[in-house]
Design an enzyme around this catalytic site. Structure first.
Site, mmCIF file in Angstrom:
data_model
loop_
_atom_site.group_PDB
_atom_site.id
_atom_site.type_symbol
_atom_site.label_atom_id
_atom_site.label_comp_id
_atom_site.label_asym_id
_atom_site.label_seq_id
_atom_site.Cartn_x
_atom_site.Cartn_y
_atom_site.Cartn_z
ATOM 1 N N ASP A 165 0.850 -1.196 0.000
ATOM 2 C CA ASP A 165 0.000 0.000 0.000
ATOM 3 C C ASP A 165 0.889 1.251 0.000
ATOM 4 O O ASP A 165 1.793 1.364 0.834
ATOM 5 C CB ASP A 165 -0.873 -0.039 1.265
ATOM 6 C CG ASP A 165 -1.953 1.026 1.269
ATOM 7 O OD1 ASP A 165 -2.398 1.440 0.180
ATOM 8 O OD2 ASP A 165 -2.357 1.436 2.377
ATOM 9 N N ASN A 214 -10.300 0.826 -0.086
ATOM 10 C CA ASN A 214 -9.322 0.549 0.977
ATOM 11 C C ASN A 214 -9.859 0.941 2.351
ATOM 12 O O ASN A 214 -10.365 2.057 2.529
ATOM 13 C CB ASN A 214 -8.051 1.361 0.749
ATOM 14 C CG ASN A 214 -7.302 0.963 -0.502
ATOM 15 O OD1 ASN A 214 -7.753 0.121 -1.264
ATOM 16 N ND2 ASN A 214 -6.148 1.570 -0.701
HETATM 17 P P1 13P Z 1 -8.764 4.699 5.856
HETATM 18 O O1 13P Z 1 -7.685 5.261 6.727
HETATM 19 O O2 13P Z 1 -9.848 5.682 5.597
HETATM 20 O O3 13P Z 1 -9.315 3.434 6.385
HETATM 21 O O4 13P Z 1 -8.100 4.417 4.427
HETATM 22 C C1 13P Z 1 -7.209 3.375 4.239
HETATM 23 C C2 13P Z 1 -6.472 3.478 2.948
HETATM 24 O O5 13P Z 1 -6.868 4.153 2.032
HETATM 25 C C3 13P Z 1 -5.227 2.701 2.814
HETATM 26 O O6 13P Z 1 -4.556 2.981 1.650
#
Ligand code: 13P
Length: 287
Positions: free
Chosen positions: A84, A229
């Site tokens: 990520d 996500n």
């Molecule tokens: P949140 O922090 O809103 O859950 O988003 C997570 C995200 O986009 C990880 O890339």
């Protein structure tokens, strides 16, 4: 079953649902997500930030744990192990470490540099059968010390990055990581519509999935979003359930010394959050 995320997201986009990316932090988190995806017969993406990977002692440790756990739990649904918001270096490291998917976040570079690096990493990822996500227009808020201002992505730049051979595209449309402030303006659906029209049916990714109202989630899916996500919501529900367990004194008999018992309510809370997301995003029974 560990796979790259290209096909699962193509199917999601065609079928008008979204696959959840749930970020993992440790063994308990990972097991909870895998078991819930299996229970609901849903594909799932395990997101790993660079900070979370460091906490778990590195990309290779994460890849080994996820592969062994996937086999040990007899998981039959498709699971992608995805970096990520990766830097250029982390993207390369994950290609070699046994991940099945990466996100290269070049949104803070100039569009020229983002283009050049995304193109190179797309080739490297595909050579080893990984899928790749790229980003245009930073996502607001903070995640693991990475702070984005929350720009709205430019459709022309989205079109350019989408044409580089990547598999899915994250485009900022007013979404932010973490908890949304009370004066949040909501998602910019005009921008999403333009981006969707300019990117040749590529599956779009919505970051910042915590706290977006249900009707906005559904509208985003109808406009090409195929991956959403979620990180913060699992952290919040895990922390609240753990705190409640301790405050209620359920570990009075000294059972709180057993980490398996102490963490159990938090794990159940993560499972419930993941269940709700999978059902809201519509990916249950799509494996
Ligand atoms: P949140 O922090 O809103 O859950 O988003 C997570 C995200 O986009 C990880 O890339």
């Amino acid at each position: 079953m560990l796979v790259n995320a290209a096909n699962m997201l193509k199917k999601a986009r065609d079928g008008r649902y979204a696959v959840a990316q749930i970020n993992i932090n440790n063994l308990e988190w990972t097991k909870a997500v895998l078991q819930t995806a299996e229970e609901l017969k849903s594909p799932v993406i395990l997101g790993v930030s660079e900070g979370a990977a460091k906490y778990m002692t590195g990309f290779s440790t994460v890849a080994a744990m996820v592969r062994a756990m996937d086999a040990g739990l007899n998981i039959s649904v498709p699971v992608a192990l995805h970096l990520d918001h990766g830097s250029y270096e982390a993207s390369k490291a994950c290609i070699d470490a046994g991940f099945t998917s990466i996100m290269f976040d070049g949104s803070h570079f100039s569009i020229e540099e983002n283009t050049e690096k995304t193109r190179e990493l797309a080739e490297a990822a595909h050579a080893k059968d990984l899928s790749i996500e790229a980003e245009v227009g930073s996502i607001g808020g903070e995640e693991d010390g990475v702070i984005g201002a929350g720009e709205i992505a430019d459709p022309g730049q989205c079109s350019l990055i989408a044409s580089l051979g990547i598999d899915f595209l994250a485009a900022g449309i007013g979404n932010i990581h973490g908890v949304y402030p009370s004066n949040w303006q909501g998602l910019d659906f005009d921008a999403l519509e333009k981006i969707n029209g300019a990117t040749n049916q590529i599956p779009l990714v919505l970051h910042g999935g915590t706290g977006i109202p249900e009707e906005m989630i559904k509208k985003a899916i109808s406009l090409g979003v195929a991956k959403i996500n979620v990180n913060t919501e699992c952290q919040l529900t895990f922390a609240a359930a753990t705190r409640k367990y301790i405050e209620d004194g359920k570990d009075k008999e000294g059972k709180g010394f057993d980490p398996r018992k102490l963490l159990a309510p938090g794990v159940e809370a993560i499972k419930q959050t993941v269940r709700e997301k999978i059902i809201l995003f519509g990916s249950d029974n799509k494996a």
